[in-house]
Design an enzyme around this catalytic site. Structure first.
Site, PDB file in Angstrom:
ATOM      1  N   TYR A 170       0.836  -1.201   0.000  1.00  0.00           N
ATOM      2  CA  TYR A 170       0.000   0.000   0.000  1.00  0.00           C
ATOM      3  C   TYR A 170       0.873   1.254   0.000  1.00  0.00           C
ATOM      4  O   TYR A 170       0.634   2.208  -0.745  1.00  0.00           O
ATOM      5  CB  TYR A 170      -0.901  -0.031   1.234  1.00  0.00           C
ATOM      6  CG  TYR A 170      -1.928   1.070   1.321  1.00  0.00           C
ATOM      7  CD1 TYR A 170      -3.121   0.990   0.608  1.00  0.00           C
ATOM      8  CD2 TYR A 170      -1.720   2.169   2.153  1.00  0.00           C
ATOM      9  CE1 TYR A 170      -4.077   1.997   0.712  1.00  0.00           C
ATOM     10  CE2 TYR A 170      -2.669   3.174   2.264  1.00  0.00           C
ATOM     11  CZ  TYR A 170      -3.844   3.074   1.543  1.00  0.00           C
ATOM     12  OH  TYR A 170      -4.788   4.074   1.644  1.00  0.00           O
ATOM     13  N   LYS A 174       0.953   4.220  -2.830  1.00  0.00           N
ATOM     14  CA  LYS A 174       0.477   5.561  -2.520  1.00  0.00           C
ATOM     15  C   LYS A 174       1.569   6.612  -2.643  1.00  0.00           C
ATOM     16  O   LYS A 174       1.296   7.765  -3.001  1.00  0.00           O
ATOM     17  CB  LYS A 174      -0.148   5.583  -1.116  1.00  0.00           C
ATOM     18  CG  LYS A 174      -1.466   4.828  -1.022  1.00  0.00           C
ATOM     19  CD  LYS A 174      -2.437   5.245  -2.123  1.00  0.00           C
ATOM     20  CE  LYS A 174      -3.817   4.679  -1.951  1.00  0.00           C
ATOM     21  NZ  LYS A 174      -4.707   4.989  -3.103  1.00  0.00           N
TER      22      LYS A 174
END
Length: 308
Positions: A170, A174
């Site tokens: 993640y 991001k």
């Protein structure tokens, strides 16, 4: 101030069936936008065939919009493939002949540390958050530039920009939104295509398993107006990151210290200068053209030092 509306505009919002994406879709539609509500209706891990998958999720948001007097269509293509990204954008072009706004919000979560994360879980998250962003941006970018107008909003996270344990897939995805957004902003500059990043904080399905009992109000509806501003034709900024969490809105940015110049360096020189080049007393925010400005500033410091 006059109400900021989206009459005549067409918006594509990925992951718009629940949570933040749903809030964005409802707000833009309420302000006059025609909306493609994209959502697989999948479980939080991104497994379409897992419990919780529901392809009617996107349609339920469309029904809300239509019931309120707006225009919207549902789309269930996956952002994770180039073909899916093209199909999502094509849905807007086929229905309304244009795309003015793209918000990439689709996401999934698979936890794991650097040491333990499986290859499958790594790629499942990268495919949706990172490659998914590229797939829909690439598909939308040509039509936007050709039309001489576009607004793109990508989604990052404090977990990507500052890091968070057991979320390496993640976090990688991001943090990469910053690079994609900056390049889209640069390449779109001559065509009035602006690209920015929203760094949202809200209680959604991704908070499952967390103790939120002490959290302040963090509804997705607190973030939606910030995305609405970034998506509006009057928004003056591009290549920026705007954070929105629990009612607080702030600009986030990459900065540099003033730095230290020497005509020659040894390892020991670097060690001795460490405190000086870590000094935050004077920070430089080079902004959208930071690539060029960073190089120019470094060259000027070298020239000044050589002439001293």
């Amino acid at each position: 101030m006059e109400e900021m509306r989206f009459d005549g505009r067409v918006a594509v919002i990925t992951g718009a069936g629940r949570g933040l994406g749903r809030a964005y879709a409802l707000l833009l539609a309420a302000r006059g936008a025609r909306v493609v509500v994209n959502d697989l209706g999948g479980a939080i891990r991104g497994d379409l065939d897992a419990p919780g998958a529901d392809v009617s999720v996107a349609q339920s948001v469309v029904d809300e919009i239509v019931a309120a007097g707006g225009e919207a269509i549902a789309n269930t293509d996956s952002v994770a493939t180039p073909e899916g990204g093209k199909a999502i954008v094509q849905a807007a072009l086929d229905q309304w002949g244009r795309i003015d706004v793209l918000v990439h919000n689709a996401g999934n979560v698979r936890y794991g540390s650097i040491r333990a994360l499986s290859g499958a879980d790594l790629h499942a998250v990268l495919d949706v958050h990172l490659l998914g962003a590229f797939h829909v941006v690439q598909a939308a970018f040509g039509p936007m530039c050709d039309a001489g107008y576009g607004r793109i909003v990508l989604t990052s996270s404090v977990g990507g920009l500052y890091g968070n344990e057991n979320c390496v897939n993640y976090g990688i995805s991001k943090s990469a939104m910053l690079g994609l957004s900056n390049i889209a902003a640069l390449e779109g500059e001559a065509h009035d295509v602006k690209c920015n990043v929203i760094v949202p904080g809200a209680v959604t399905r991704m908070a499952e398993g967390l103790d939120i009992s002490q959290y302040p109000p963090m509804e997705p509806e607190l973030v939606a107006p910030v995305v609405g501003w970034l998506a509006h034709e009057s928004c003056p900024v591009t290549g920026e990151m705007i954070a929105s969490m629990a009612g607080r809105v702030a600009r986030m940015f990459v900065a540099e210290t003033e730095g230290v110049y020497r005509p020659h360096w040894t390892i020991e020189d670097v060690a001795a200068a460490s405190d000086a080049f870590h000094d935050k007393a004077k920070l430089h925010d080079f902004g959208l053209h930071g690539h060029v400005d960073h190089i120019g500033y470094s060259f000027r410091m070298a020239t000044a030092g050589a002439d001293a």
